[in-house]
Design a protein around this motif. Structure first.
Motif, PDB file in Angstrom:
ATOM      1  N   GLY A   1       0.694  -1.283   0.095  1.00 37.67           N
ATOM      2  CA  GLY A   1      -0.081  -0.157  -0.053  1.00 37.67           C
ATOM      3  C   GLY A   1       0.938   1.241   0.063  1.00 37.67           C
ATOM      4  N   CYS A   2       2.050   1.219   0.734  1.00 41.77           N
ATOM      5  CA  CYS A   2       2.822   2.496   0.885  1.00 41.77           C
ATOM      6  C   CYS A   2       4.379   1.813   1.278  1.00 41.77           C
ATOM      7  N   SER A   3       5.106   2.966   1.363  1.00 36.38           N
ATOM      8  CA  SER A   3       6.517   2.405   1.767  1.00 36.38           C
ATOM      9  C   SER A   3       6.987   3.532   2.746  1.00 36.38           C
ATOM     10  N   TYR A   4       7.957   3.145   3.822  1.00 38.76           N
ATOM     11  CA  TYR A   4       8.346   4.064   4.834  1.00 38.76           C
ATOM     12  C   TYR A   4       9.956   3.844   5.006  1.00 38.76           C
TER      13      TYR A   4
ATOM     14  N   PHE B   1      -2.426   3.216   5.254  1.00 33.78           N
ATOM     15  CA  PHE B   1      -2.489   3.331   3.699  1.00 33.78           C
ATOM     16  C   PHE B   1      -2.516   2.088   3.173  1.00 33.78           C
ATOM     17  N   GLY B   2      -2.596   0.990   4.181  1.00 34.75           N
ATOM     18  CA  GLY B   2      -2.584  -0.415   3.487  1.00 34.75           C
ATOM     19  C   GLY B   2      -1.246  -0.996   3.926  1.00 34.75           C
ATOM     20  N   LYS B   3      -0.955  -2.252   3.316  1.00 33.66           N
ATOM     21  CA  LYS B   3       0.283  -2.843   3.992  1.00 33.66           C
ATOM     22  C   LYS B   3       1.474  -2.118   3.531  1.00 33.66           C
ATOM     23  N   PRO B   4       2.245  -1.518   4.429  1.00 32.46           N
ATOM     24  CA  PRO B   4       3.622  -0.978   4.252  1.00 32.46           C
ATOM     25  C   PRO B   4       4.647  -1.652   4.174  1.00 32.46           C
ATOM     26  N   TYR B   5       5.734  -1.063   3.371  1.00 35.28           N
ATOM     27  CA  TYR B   5       6.872  -1.802   3.044  1.00 35.28           C
ATOM     28  C   TYR B   5       8.159  -0.886   3.640  1.00 35.28           C
ATOM     29  N   GLN B   6       8.899  -1.321   4.347  1.00 35.32           N
ATOM     30  CA  GLN B   6      10.000  -0.507   4.767  1.00 35.32           C
ATOM     31  C   GLN B   6      11.122  -0.436   3.683  1.00 35.32           C
ATOM     32  N   CYS B   7      11.349   0.671   3.320  1.00 31.22           N
ATOM     33  CA  CYS B   7      12.220   0.622   2.068  1.00 31.22           C
ATOM     34  C   CYS B   7      13.771   0.833   2.354  1.00 31.22           C
ATOM     35  N   TRP B   8      14.599   0.682   1.319  1.00 32.68           N
ATOM     36  CA  TRP B   8      16.069   1.179   1.506  1.00 32.68           C
ATOM     37  C   TRP B   8      16.606   0.036   2.593  1.00 32.68           C
ATOM     38  N   ARG B   9      17.729   0.383   2.611  1.00 34.99           N
ATOM     39  CA  ARG B   9      18.577  -0.433   3.689  1.00 34.99           C
ATOM     40  C   ARG B   9      18.556   0.113   5.079  1.00 34.99           C
ATOM     41  N   GLN B  10      18.573  -0.553   6.203  1.00 39.09           N
ATOM     42  CA  GLN B  10      18.651   0.007   7.483  1.00 39.09           C
ATOM     43  C   GLN B  10      20.025  -0.187   8.166  1.00 39.09           C
ATOM     44  N   HIS B  11      20.657   0.666   8.633  1.00 39.29           N
ATOM     45  CA  HIS B  11      21.809   0.590   8.976  1.00 39.29           C
ATOM     46  C   HIS B  11      21.639   0.962  10.514  1.00 39.29           C
TER      47      HIS B  11
END
Lengths: 352, 219
Positions: free
Chosen positions: A58-61, A73-83
């Protein structure tokens, strides 16, 4: 059945229509507890879902603190890499240099293509350095059968994969396995990653959640429901919808019942004719709870009803198997196949 | 108010002609009707006594179908019949199909087997190349009756059982656990929980030699 209907039935037996002793929040908590127990003991809920490849969200964060706002906003996705060591997100690993005090002039070697959202991995012109996650269904319990593009694939472990293939992250080809990295992220991965993807008929650009060429059964994990054109609007008989598994992951799994939050319109996971058994568990717990309405004799009665209900549920599973019909054939009937793997020549060297 | 509801009112001491609490309208009789419907559902499922026929319009290159029963609710399939070839389909399962052929989902042709996943998903194998009609005979949970004239198709002893089920729940709703338990025991005895499913009871057991299992379409 909706929660409001089940709640009405429960309150009749509690003799508390106004919720003065057992309020709505308590009842919904007890419902969640009861249905988990019933499902654990009787393993009733199974389903099949199609997970779109590329996956749809649904969206990204980026940062964890954004999650509570993104979920709306719907099923979210955690984008990018997390340091995580520095509490930052990054696209390329050289961006983390300042956190370690490395001179920005001494740039790290570029490590190839990265993606922000999973679907970009199939647009990449080079090797993508990260594993591409796919979302498991929210109610996923235990997989029973998984197929990609109608080809069955086996489960493997992350450890086994790392042991067998040094280049497992960038390997592409015909998908043979699926695996999970951990139990909490609710994501899984395909190995090798499919080198091409089928893009369903969608309009617009970027990640599209809805397929506007037909009805979408669920937006949470890309289940596509295709209603038969004539039966979809009829309110009689049985309505069928077909699941399209071409180019997608089809998963048959035991499901965990979804926790309800107490909203009246929430649809319960259980078939109508099985919700009463969960209600018995709620009533048992209600009369057991340390409230002004605690009555041990009624607790024992509803406990008896719940236990009989669990036995009935197990009995129903047996009935499903008893009633099957088999067709007898002869030995020469074409179609019997005992070997799953191709037969190697007799001269093939034996495995050492 | 149908006969079963009147019997329940008799047993709980209500005046059937002029009831005080469970008045003769949809709202007044709703608690009793709820309990009777629950009993009818449970008896129908436990005995497998209520069967219906659904027609599955199988489409080309589709194996899985989700069934939404708008009236009677599907419980499980007892038989599947392929109309155009006038033959039965064999029951199988996803695990069995994978063991038989990992690429079973790619097979096409006239269906040979069917399987059920959960309570509402039906699959056929192989997937047909053109639309076919499969007749599914299923045990169902009957549609909950909601009018006085709705038919209730149960054996007489099971109707008595349903009455005791509803009386039991009435006493439970009044806080009398002892009376509730007593009537619920009568319900269990009348349904015969120990020897359910009349078709099984009608089987004739006989001795035979230990034969090799016959080959089936899916191994």
């Amino acid at each position: 059945m909706k929660w409001v209907e089940s709640k009405r039935r429960i309150r009749r037996f509690l003799r508390d229509p106004e919720g003065k002793i057992w309020d709505d929040r308590l009842l919904s908590l007890l419902w969640n507890d009861s249905q988990q127990e019933i499902n654990l003991r009787s393993a009733q809920l199974e389903t099949v879902a199609v997970i779109a490849v590329p996956p749809r969200y649904g969206c990204s964060y980026m940062h964890d603190w954004e999650y509570e706002y993104a979920a709306a906003f719907g099923k979210p996705y955690q984008c990018w890499r997390q340091h995580h060591a520095a509490g930052m997100s990054c696209s390329h690993v050289w961006e983390t240099q300042p956190a370690w005090g490395v001179d920005s002039g001494a740039a790290l070697t570029d490590l190839g293509m990265v993606f922000m959202h999973p679907w970009e991995a199939w647009y990449s012109v080079g090797d993508v350095q990260d594993l591409v996650p796919l979302p498991l269904p929210e109610d996923f319990g235990q997989a029973q059968f998984v197929a990609y593009d109608k080809d069955a694939i086996d489960a493997t472990t992350y450890k086994d994969l790392q042991s067998r293939d040094e280049s497992y992250r960038t390997r592409t080809g015909e998908v043979q396995y699926w695996f999970r990295i951990d139990e909490t992220s609710n994501e899984f991965y395909l190995y090798p990653r499919n080198s091409t993807a089928e893009w369903d008929d969608v309009s617009g650009a970027g990640q599209i959640l809805y397929d506007d060429s037909g009805d979408t059964d669920s937006v949470d994990y890309g289940v596509i429901g295709d209603w038969p054109p004539d039966l979809g609007d009829m309110d009689i008989g049985a309505v069928f919808d077909a699941l399209d598994a071409d180019g997608n992951v089809l998963m048959v799994y035991k499901k965990n019942p979804t926790n309800i939050s107490g909203g009246g319109d929430e649809v319960l996971d259980w078939p109508d004719f099985l919700t009463k058994y969960v209600e018995f568990g709620v009533l048992e717990r209600s009369y057991e709870a340390n409230t002004d309405g605690r009555i041990e004799s009624l607790r024992d009665y509803w406990s008896m009803r719940r236990q009989v209900g669990e036995k009935v549920l197990r009995l129903l599973k047996t009935k499903k198997l008893v009633d099957r019909n088999f067709v007898m054939t002869t030995h020469s009937h074409v179609g019997s196949r005992n070997r799953q793997h191709p037969r190697l020549p007799d001269t093939y060297p034996a495995a050492r | 108010m149908n006969d079963l509801e009147k019997e329940v009112l008799h047993l709980i001491g209500e005046n059937v002609d002029a009831p005080d609490v469970f008045t003769d309208n949809d709202i007044g009789i709703l608690p009793i009707r709820d309990s009777l419907n629950d009993a009818i559902e449970e008896i129908s499922l436990v005995t497998g006594g209520t069967k219906r026929t659904f027609f599955l319009l199988a489409r080309a290159n589709q194996s899985f179908y989700r069934i939404t029963g708008k009236t009677d609710r599907l419980a499980w399939i007892t038989d599947a019949w392929l109309f155009d070839q006038k033959r039965r389909l064999e029951a199988t399962s996803v695990a069995k199909l994978k063991s038989f052929n990992p690429r079973w989902m790619l097979n096409t042709g006239p269906p040979f087997s069917y399987f059920q996943i959960g309570w509402d998903v039906v699959g056929i194998w192989p997937q047909p190349t053109a639309g076919v009609v499969v007749q599914l005979d299923c045990v169902v949970a009957p549609k909950r009756y909601d009018t006085d004239g709705s038919p209730i198709r149960l054996r007489e002893e099971w109707k008595r059982a349903a009455v005791h089920y509803a009386v039991s729940e009435y006493w439970a709703s009044r806080g009398d656990a002892k009376s509730a338990s007593s009537h619920f025991q009568k319900y269990l005895e009348l349904v015969g929980m120990a020897s359910l499913y009349p078709y099984t009871a009608d089987k004739q057991w006989q001795m035979q030699t230990d034969k090799r299992p016959w080959p089936k379409n899916t191994g």
